[in-house]
Design a protein around this motif. Sequence first.
Motif, PDB file in Angstrom:
ATOM      1  N   ASP A  23       0.843  -1.197   0.000  1.00  0.00           N
ATOM      2  CA  ASP A  23       0.000   0.000   0.000  1.00  0.00           C
ATOM      3  C   ASP A  23       0.879   1.248   0.000  1.00  0.00           C
ATOM      4  OD1 ASP A  23      -2.260  -1.550   0.057  1.00  0.00           O
ATOM      5  OD2 ASP A  23      -2.561  -1.363   2.230  1.00  0.00           O
ATOM      6  N   GLY A  24       0.461   2.251  -0.720  1.00  0.00           N
ATOM      7  CA  GLY A  24       1.234   3.470  -0.810  1.00  0.00           C
ATOM      8  C   GLY A  24       2.358   3.383  -1.827  1.00  0.00           C
ATOM      9  N   ASN A  25       2.307   2.333  -2.672  1.00  0.00           N
ATOM     10  CA  ASN A  25       3.302   2.131  -3.721  1.00  0.00           C
ATOM     11  C   ASN A  25       4.717   1.955  -3.161  1.00  0.00           C
ATOM     12  OD1 ASN A  25       3.602   1.663  -6.455  1.00  0.00           O
ATOM     13  ND2 ASN A  25       4.258   3.759  -6.868  1.00  0.00           N
ATOM     14  N   VAL A  26       4.827   1.280  -2.004  1.00  0.00           N
ATOM     15  CA  VAL A  26       6.115   1.029  -1.364  1.00  0.00           C
ATOM     16  C   VAL A  26       6.636  -0.333  -1.831  1.00  0.00           C
ATOM     17  CG1 VAL A  26       7.288   0.656   0.845  1.00  0.00           C
ATOM     18  CG2 VAL A  26       5.520   2.417   0.641  1.00  0.00           C
ATOM     19  N   ALA A  27       7.838  -0.324  -2.424  1.00  0.00           N
ATOM     20  CA  ALA A  27       8.442  -1.562  -2.927  1.00  0.00           C
ATOM     21  C   ALA A  27       9.234  -2.254  -1.820  1.00  0.00           C
ATOM     22  CB  ALA A  27       9.357  -1.257  -4.102  1.00  0.00           C
ATOM     23  N   VAL A  28       9.129  -3.588  -1.795  1.00  0.00           N
ATOM     24  CA  VAL A  28       9.937  -4.408  -0.890  1.00  0.00           C
ATOM     25  C   VAL A  28      10.472  -5.588  -1.690  1.00  0.00           C
ATOM     26  CG1 VAL A  28       7.932  -5.704  -0.031  1.00  0.00           C
ATOM     27  CG2 VAL A  28      10.012  -5.612   1.331  1.00  0.00           C
ATOM     28  N   ALA A  29      11.758  -5.873  -1.505  1.00  0.00           N
ATOM     29  CA  ALA A  29      12.407  -6.988  -2.192  1.00  0.00           C
ATOM     30  C   ALA A  29      12.965  -7.954  -1.158  1.00  0.00           C
ATOM     31  CB  ALA A  29      13.532  -6.486  -3.091  1.00  0.00           C
ATOM     32  N   LYS A  30      12.839  -9.244  -1.436  1.00  0.00           N
ATOM     33  CA  LYS A  30      13.384 -10.277  -0.557  1.00  0.00           C
ATOM     34  C   LYS A  30      14.206 -11.243  -1.399  1.00  0.00           C
ATOM     35  CE  LYS A  30       9.627 -10.083   2.780  1.00  0.00           C
ATOM     36  NZ  LYS A  30       8.686 -10.817   3.606  1.00  0.00           N
ATOM     37  N   PHE A  31      15.346 -11.657  -0.851  1.00  0.00           N
ATOM     38  CA  PHE A  31      16.169 -12.661  -1.511  1.00  0.00           C
ATOM     39  C   PHE A  31      17.098 -13.308  -0.492  1.00  0.00           C
ATOM     40  CE2 PHE A  31      18.268  -8.543  -2.137  1.00  0.00           C
ATOM     41  CZ  PHE A  31      19.561  -8.792  -1.695  1.00  0.00           C
TER      42      PHE A  31
END
Length: 120
Positions: A23-31
């Motif tokens: 929500d709020g166009n917040v990017a999250v990346a996981k690796f």
Amino acid sequence: MRGINKVTLIGNLGKDPEINILDGNVAVAKFSLATSETYRDKAGQAHTSTDWHSVVLWRGLAELAQAYLRKGSLVYLEGKLKTRHYDDAAGQRHYVTEIIGEQLLMLDKKPGEQLSPLAP
């Protein structure tokens, strides 16, 4: 006195980053990130030990990961350890320790680029 929570790693991505937009166009990346160290036993045999780390990147760093990082990419990462918990469907509590990335440098050379020795 305040504590210090700082992690520094150099390693290779175990898979392509998984990107989500919240929500709020917040990017999250996981690796996952693999770090390896090699040692010799008493007989002189070389052995390699690999540790796997769960990494989470937010906002701009997540977008950078999405654009440029792939499985096998070599990166320098600075961040902090964070432990969270969740309860599964059976009510069992699980704990997860992750590295929240704060700085990221891509160490892979560009295609066709040769590594040059450091100048004095």
